[in-house]
Design a protein around this motif. Structure first.
Motif, PDB file in Angstrom:
ATOM      1  N   ASP A 124       3.155   4.633 -13.411  1.00 20.88           N
ATOM      2  CA  ASP A 124       2.703   6.022 -13.462  1.00 20.88           C
ATOM      3  C   ASP A 124       1.661   6.332 -12.391  1.00 20.88           C
ATOM      4  OD1 ASP A 124       0.736   4.443 -14.499  1.00 20.88           O
ATOM      5  OD2 ASP A 124       0.348   5.668 -16.267  1.00 20.88           O
ATOM      6  N   HIS A 125       1.587   5.499 -11.343  1.00 20.55           N
ATOM      7  CA  HIS A 125       0.656   5.734 -10.242  1.00 20.55           C
ATOM      8  C   HIS A 125       1.425   5.788  -8.921  1.00 20.55           C
ATOM      9  CE1 HIS A 125      -2.363   4.729 -13.207  1.00 20.55           C
ATOM     10  NE2 HIS A 125      -3.328   4.970 -12.338  1.00 20.55           N
ATOM     11  N   LYS A 126       1.107   6.755  -8.116  1.00 21.96           N
ATOM     12  CA  LYS A 126       1.700   6.862  -6.779  1.00 21.96           C
ATOM     13  C   LYS A 126       1.168   5.778  -5.865  1.00 21.96           C
ATOM     14  CE  LYS A 126       2.092  10.223  -2.965  1.00 21.96           C
ATOM     15  NZ  LYS A 126       1.781  11.617  -2.541  1.00 21.96           N
TER      16      LYS A 126
ATOM     17  N   VAL B 217      -0.002  -0.132  -1.682  1.00 21.04           N
ATOM     18  CA  VAL B 217       1.342   0.399  -1.808  1.00 21.04           C
ATOM     19  C   VAL B 217       1.299   1.889  -2.154  1.00 21.04           C
ATOM     20  CG1 VAL B 217       3.613   0.021  -2.834  1.00 21.04           C
ATOM     21  CG2 VAL B 217       1.977  -1.862  -2.741  1.00 21.04           C
ATOM     22  N   LYS B 218       2.177   2.639  -1.506  1.00 20.80           N
ATOM     23  CA  LYS B 218       2.376   4.057  -1.809  1.00 20.80           C
ATOM     24  C   LYS B 218       3.836   4.245  -2.215  1.00 20.80           C
ATOM     25  CE  LYS B 218       2.502   8.645   0.371  1.00 20.80           C
ATOM     26  NZ  LYS B 218       2.370   9.374   1.660  1.00 20.80           N
ATOM     27  N   GLY B 219       4.056   4.655  -3.453  1.00 20.31           N
ATOM     28  CA  GLY B 219       5.413   4.867  -3.948  1.00 20.31           C
ATOM     29  C   GLY B 219       5.931   3.676  -4.726  1.00 20.31           C
TER      30      GLY B 219
ATOM     31  N   ILE C  62      -1.754 -13.919  -9.313  1.00 23.34           N
ATOM     32  CA  ILE C  62      -1.336 -12.654  -8.725  1.00 23.34           C
ATOM     33  C   ILE C  62      -1.609 -11.516  -9.694  1.00 23.34           C
ATOM     34  CG2 ILE C  62       1.048 -12.768  -9.595  1.00 23.34           C
ATOM     35  CD1 ILE C  62       1.921 -11.687  -6.813  1.00 23.34           C
ATOM     36  N   GLN C  63      -1.789 -10.315  -9.130  1.00 24.91           N
ATOM     37  CA  GLN C  63      -1.933  -9.108  -9.933  1.00 24.91           C
ATOM     38  C   GLN C  63      -1.320  -7.937  -9.189  1.00 24.91           C
ATOM     39  OE1 GLN C  63      -5.927  -7.605 -10.620  1.00 24.91           O
ATOM     40  NE2 GLN C  63      -5.304  -6.593 -12.528  1.00 24.91           N
ATOM     41  N   ALA C  64      -0.538  -7.148  -9.890  1.00 24.52           N
ATOM     42  CA  ALA C  64       0.015  -5.900  -9.370  1.00 24.52           C
ATOM     43  C   ALA C  64      -0.432  -4.791 -10.309  1.00 24.52           C
ATOM     44  CB  ALA C  64       1.534  -5.963  -9.284  1.00 24.52           C
ATOM     45  N   GLN C  65      -1.559  -4.176  -9.978  1.00 20.61           N
ATOM     46  CA  GLN C  65      -2.162  -3.178 -10.854  1.00 20.61           C
ATOM     47  C   GLN C  65      -1.320  -1.909 -10.928  1.00 20.61           C
ATOM     48  OE1 GLN C  65      -5.800  -3.337  -8.427  1.00 20.61           O
ATOM     49  NE2 GLN C  65      -6.940  -3.767 -10.302  1.00 20.61           N
ATOM     50  N   ASN C  66      -1.315  -1.290 -12.102  1.00 22.95           N
ATOM     51  CA  ASN C  66      -0.680   0.018 -12.303  1.00 22.95           C
ATOM     52  C   ASN C  66       0.816   0.011 -11.967  1.00 22.95           C
ATOM     53  OD1 ASN C  66      -3.255   1.180 -12.955  1.00 22.95           O
ATOM     54  ND2 ASN C  66      -3.690   1.238 -10.754  1.00 22.95           N
TER      55      ASN C  66
END
Length: 393
Positions: A378-380, A360-362, A39-43
């Motif tokens: 630090d990314h929306k 994802v947004k937010g 799995i990866q969840a960038q930013n």
């Protein structure tokens, strides 16, 4: 990319070692599962602080039941989880309860559970602990907030499950009362990394009515819960209280190849002190999801889902919360909207692989809650992808 041939080889050997049939007898039955993924969840810090590709997607569990007589049985499950920052790593007892068949007639079936009982009030609350029974690896975060997984899965207390049928359809009533222990690691996930105190759940009281026929299922439910924070040594937070009240609507519609599902909620959150003496916050959050699943064949399914969460319905943009922090906390911490595409393939008996992508947004559903991690998050806009292989026996 933090992968190695040795780790993957070890994973394959472990799965092979567990590839055997579960044991059963007249009185005792047990089952198990093992799942490993990438799995990866960038930013974001959703999985880890670096946002790298990781193997922190491990689930191993054993569950069983022992029938004492025609009216009593004991059921339980122990699991090992490694989900990165989603929840504390390690072993835990998901549930362990005495099941009493209190009423069993042609018209009514009533069971009473005592002990560490399961949450039967949400669509996936009673099955989220078993990987191959979930529609996706990651459930909609508006409802199934990962940082609250162990608390929401069940309670130490009592539950009642009642079923009946009439000419209008099948009816079910679920009720439970109790509390869940919250570890210091969970406290840090929910409050802040610098919190040195602990959270105590005073109680959680839930109930829901369900009606369904062959194709349609509809449910309405209520939740009321109270928490107390006991500050620790040199703590940045104060002794405080919190109360959560939730109203939920749920529904599904199924045909031979299609399933549509939705869950909606409005939640009132009341916080006293905690941040500073005299602090008081009373807000209403809203959220929910709509999900569609299509069975391409008996072995392959496709899933699409839109999941929306607003921390405060009067501040959906998060601008007011950001202003309150002097701009330190970005406005996108006030909400989290997520679009998911996924697929699952049962390619052999008791073997399944799931793959999915989330846009994802937010960051309103990322832990910690009170003092958000604004450095890693630090990314929306950010992405999650994952692939998980599961075997059950």
């Amino acid at each position: 990319m933090k992968l190695s041939v040795n780790l993957l080889a070890l994973f394959g050997f472990t799965l092979s070692a567990f590839s055997f049939s579960a044991s059963s007898s007249d009185n005792f039955n047990w089952r198990g599962f093992i799942a490993q993924g990438v799995i990866q969840a960038q930013n974001s810090n959703y999985i880890d602080d670096e946002g790298d590709v990781t193997l922190k997607l491990t689930e191993i569990g054993l569950n069983g039941s022992y029938t004492l007589d025609s009216n009593f049985r004991v059921a339980g499950q122990v699991v090992y989880l490694n989900g990165g920052n989603r929840y504390p790593e390690g072993f835990r007892v998901d549930y362990l309860f005495l099941d009493w068949r209190a009423i069993s007639t042609l018209d009514w079936q009533v069971n009473v559970h005592l002990g560490r009982v399961k949450n039967y009030h949400w669509l996936y609350s009673s099955t989220r602990d078993v990987p191959h029974t979930r529609p996706t690896i990651i459930l909609p975060q508006s409802i199934y907030f990962d940082a609250f997984r162990d608390v929401a899965l069940g309670v130490d207390g009592v539950a009642l499950v009642a079923n009946t049928s009439n000419t209008l359809g099948d009816w079910e009533f679920n009720w439970s009362y109790g509390s869940s222990p919250i570890s210091q690691e969970q406290t840090k996930n929910l409050i802040a990394e610098i919190a040195t105190g602990d959270i105590e759940q005073k109680f959680v009281h839930q109930g829901n009515f369900v009606w369904h026929n062959q194709a349609v299922k509809f449910s309405v439910g209520l939740l009321d819960s109270k928490f107390k924070y006991n500050s620790g040594e040199n703590d940045a937070f104060f002794d405080g209280d919190a109360q959560i009240q939730r109203f939920m609507l749920q529904g599904t519609y199924e045909t031979q190849n299609w399933q549509l599902a939705m869950e909606l909620f409005r939640e009132r959150s009341i916080y006293s002190n905690l941040v500073y003496l005299g602090f008081n916050n009373d807000s209403h959050g809203e959220g929910g999801y709509i999900q569609g699943r299509y069975n391409v064949s008996k072995d392959i399914s496709l899933t699409a889902r839109l999941d929306i969460f607003d921390l405060d319905r009067k501040d959906r943009s998060g601008e007011a919360r950001s202003a309150l922090s002097g701009g330190i906390v970005p406005a996108y911490f006030g909400y989290q909207d997520q679009f998911t595409l996924g697929t699952s393939w049962t390619f052999s008996e008791n073997w399944q692989v799931q793959a999915e992508f989330h846009r994802v947004k937010g960051t309103g559903r990322l832990a910690p809650v009170f003092m958000p991690n604004t450095i890693q998050n630090d990314h929306k806009y950010w992405n999650i992808w994952g692939v998980q292989l599961a075997h059950w026996f």
